[in-house]
Design an enzyme around this catalytic site. Sequence first.
Site, PDB file in Angstrom:
ATOM      1  N   ILE A  25       0.827  -1.212   0.000  1.00  0.00           N
ATOM      2  CA  ILE A  25       0.000   0.000   0.000  1.00  0.00           C
ATOM      3  C   ILE A  25       0.866   1.269   0.000  1.00  0.00           C
ATOM      4  O   ILE A  25       0.550   2.241  -0.679  1.00  0.00           O
ATOM      5  CB  ILE A  25      -0.942  -0.051   1.224  1.00  0.00           C
ATOM      6  N   SER A 145      -6.541   0.268  10.826  1.00  0.00           N
ATOM      7  CA  SER A 145      -7.012  -1.038  10.358  1.00  0.00           C
ATOM      8  C   SER A 145      -8.364  -1.341  10.977  1.00  0.00           C
ATOM      9  O   SER A 145      -8.654  -0.902  12.101  1.00  0.00           O
ATOM     10  CB  SER A 145      -6.012  -2.121  10.763  1.00  0.00           C
ATOM     11  N   TYR A 170      -1.923  -7.251  16.817  1.00  0.00           N
ATOM     12  CA  TYR A 170      -1.876  -6.300  15.704  1.00  0.00           C
ATOM     13  C   TYR A 170      -2.873  -5.174  15.957  1.00  0.00           C
ATOM     14  O   TYR A 170      -2.557  -3.996  15.786  1.00  0.00           O
ATOM     15  CB  TYR A 170      -2.210  -7.059  14.411  1.00  0.00           C
ATOM     16  N   LYS A 174      -2.463  -0.946  16.094  1.00  0.00           N
ATOM     17  CA  LYS A 174      -3.163  -0.021  15.199  1.00  0.00           C
ATOM     18  C   LYS A 174      -4.088   0.895  15.995  1.00  0.00           C
ATOM     19  O   LYS A 174      -4.223   2.074  15.676  1.00  0.00           O
ATOM     20  CB  LYS A 174      -3.962  -0.826  14.166  1.00  0.00           C
TER      21      LYS A 174
HETATM   22  N1  LIG Z   1      -3.180  -5.109   3.447  1.00  0.00           N
HETATM   23  C1  LIG Z   1      -4.244  -4.950   4.195  1.00  0.00           C
HETATM   24  O1  LIG Z   1      -5.318  -5.522   3.955  1.00  0.00           O
HETATM   25  C2  LIG Z   1      -4.194  -4.018   5.368  1.00  0.00           C
HETATM   26  C3  LIG Z   1      -5.349  -3.876   6.156  1.00  0.00           C
HETATM   27  C4  LIG Z   1      -5.342  -2.974   7.211  1.00  0.00           C
HETATM   28  C5  LIG Z   1      -4.208  -2.207   7.467  1.00  0.00           C
HETATM   29  N2  LIG Z   1      -3.086  -2.411   6.705  1.00  0.00           N
HETATM   30  C6  LIG Z   1      -1.921  -1.596   7.028  1.00  0.00           C
HETATM   31  O2  LIG Z   1      -1.451  -0.976   5.850  1.00  0.00           O
HETATM   32  C7  LIG Z   1      -0.025  -0.803   5.942  1.00  0.00           C
HETATM   33  C8  LIG Z   1       0.629  -1.422   4.721  1.00  0.00           C
HETATM   34  O3  LIG Z   1       0.252  -2.777   4.645  1.00  0.00           O
HETATM   35  P1  LIG Z   1       0.660  -3.663   3.398  1.00  0.00           P
HETATM   36  O4  LIG Z   1      -0.395  -4.707   3.252  1.00  0.00           O
HETATM   37  O5  LIG Z   1       1.035  -2.832   2.264  1.00  0.00           O
HETATM   38  O6  LIG Z   1       1.961  -4.376   3.998  1.00  0.00           O
HETATM   39  P2  LIG Z   1       3.308  -4.878   3.293  1.00  0.00           P
HETATM   40  O7  LIG Z   1       3.085  -5.173   1.865  1.00  0.00           O
HETATM   41  O8  LIG Z   1       3.824  -5.943   4.192  1.00  0.00           O
HETATM   42  O9  LIG Z   1       4.253  -3.608   3.394  1.00  0.00           O
HETATM   43  C9  LIG Z   1       4.657  -3.146   4.657  1.00  0.00           C
HETATM   44  C10 LIG Z   1       5.655  -2.040   4.468  1.00  0.00           C
HETATM   45  O10 LIG Z   1       6.052  -1.597   5.790  1.00  0.00           O
HETATM   46  C11 LIG Z   1       7.467  -1.609   5.830  1.00  0.00           C
HETATM   47  N3  LIG Z   1       7.999  -1.819   7.174  1.00  0.00           N
HETATM   48  C12 LIG Z   1       7.744  -2.820   8.048  1.00  0.00           C
HETATM   49  N4  LIG Z   1       8.495  -2.675   9.148  1.00  0.00           N
HETATM   50  C13 LIG Z   1       9.244  -1.556   8.972  1.00  0.00           C
HETATM   51  C14 LIG Z   1      10.211  -0.885   9.744  1.00  0.00           C
HETATM   52  N5  LIG Z   1      10.618  -1.347  10.935  1.00  0.00           N
HETATM   53  N6  LIG Z   1      10.771   0.252   9.262  1.00  0.00           N
HETATM   54  C15 LIG Z   1      10.404   0.731   8.051  1.00  0.00           C
HETATM   55  N7  LIG Z   1       9.503   0.127   7.256  1.00  0.00           N
HETATM   56  C16 LIG Z   1       8.927  -1.003   7.716  1.00  0.00           C
HETATM   57  C17 LIG Z   1       7.865  -2.750   4.918  1.00  0.00           C
HETATM   58  O11 LIG Z   1       9.231  -2.611   4.567  1.00  0.00           O
HETATM   59  P3  LIG Z   1      10.184  -3.920   4.325  1.00  0.00           P
HETATM   60  O12 LIG Z   1      10.019  -4.275   2.884  1.00  0.00           O
HETATM   61  O13 LIG Z   1      11.527  -3.405   4.677  1.00  0.00           O
HETATM   62  O14 LIG Z   1       9.685  -5.009   5.256  1.00  0.00           O
HETATM   63  C18 LIG Z   1       6.922  -2.484   3.757  1.00  0.00           C
HETATM   64  O15 LIG Z   1       7.413  -1.461   2.951  1.00  0.00           O
HETATM   65  C19 LIG Z   1       0.397  -1.452   7.245  1.00  0.00           C
HETATM   66  O16 LIG Z   1       0.489  -0.469   8.242  1.00  0.00           O
HETATM   67  C20 LIG Z   1      -0.749  -2.395   7.561  1.00  0.00           C
HETATM   68  O17 LIG Z   1      -0.872  -2.627   8.931  1.00  0.00           O
HETATM   69  C21 LIG Z   1      -3.055  -3.293   5.678  1.00  0.00           C
END
Ligand SMILES: NC(=O)c1ccc[n+]([C@@H]2O[C@H](COP(=O)([O-])OP(=O)(O)OC[C@H]3O[C@@H](n4cnc5c(N)ncnc54)[C@H](OP(=O)(O)O)[C@@H]3O)[C@@H](O)[C@H]2O)c1
Length: 301
Positions: A25, A145, A170, A174
Amino acid sequence: MSSSPASLPRLDGRTILVTGANAGIGYWCAEILAAHGARVLLGCRSAERAEIAVSSIRTQVPGADLGILPLDLGSLGSIASAAAALDERLDAVICNAGVKAADRGVRTADGLDLMVGTNALGHFALLAQLAPALADDARVVAVGSLAHRFAEIDPATLAQPWTGASLRQYGRSKAALMALTFELTRRWKGSARSALCAHPGYAVDPLTPPREGLAPVSAVARALASLSRPLVQGKDAGAAPIVHAAVAADATGGDYWGPGGLLEFRGAPTRVRASEQVRSAAVGADLWSVAEELTGVRFAV
Ligand SMILES: NC(=O)c1ccc[n+]([C@@H]2O[C@H](COP(=O)([O-])OP(=O)(O)OC[C@H]3O[C@@H](n4cnc5c(N)ncnc54)[C@H](OP(=O)(O)O)[C@@H]3O)[C@@H](O)[C@H]2O)c1
């Protein structure tokens, strides 16, 4: 009103930091914002993954104005270094980086619960130290979330590693991030700065348009995932409520944006409901003090 990215305003001259912009995202927020003319800073912990994202955005958006801010939200030292290294004004910050799954007992570099430390306290420490670089009318958007509704925030035990169900682990991280953001809204009252929350619904990689070097998905997985499209969405669509909260004219401080479809899993951005606990002024004030204590960073507003 239509909330497709095409309906967003031009963003030339605006600089927006997106944390965790190298994947998922956060990547899509960065690509969409760059396509609308913003200068985008990608706050990432891996220089290599950040460069891949930059290269992909430049393929999609020739001439995109991009920068990389080295940033590990699981390390208070890295956060302080990132804030010190930043030498430009920010019009918006999207607090997107997040840990969604972690083994029990895992801690950040500073000994905090990994999810709370990264998702909530890391962003708190970052914003506190970036505050002098924020424009007078800056917006901060925290990526929340649906899971925040399944969690109880207990400021007294926030630092401790979680031992219960993982969705609640989690969820509490959030919920804490959202409560701190709504507290920031209250503390910025009377100024032109605003703090908002947004969530992406249920957003998955196999429904996301492919991008070179990012989250490869097999053709079989894509075909199978397409059956779930009526219920869930790609991460490009998941980015829409977050980008909307960050730049749309009808988004204001204290808002919570998410997808407007069934169960808020997918759909066009709309205002959605946050739990009473994350909106509570008493919880927010309590949490703010605890966040300052746990991070050792004072957030003067
Ligand atoms: N996907 C969903 O359905 C969903 C639903 C509700 C909320 N969210 C929220 O939306 C956000 C993005 O989710 P996503 O699905 O896109 O997840 P994702 O594909 O796993 O991407 C997560 C991102 O966060 C970065 N990250 C994790 N730990 C970090 C750290 N210590 N320092 C800097 N960067 C860090 C990761 O970097 P690396 O590549 O270095 O690991 C990656 O760029 C998150 O906050 C998640 O909780 C997602």
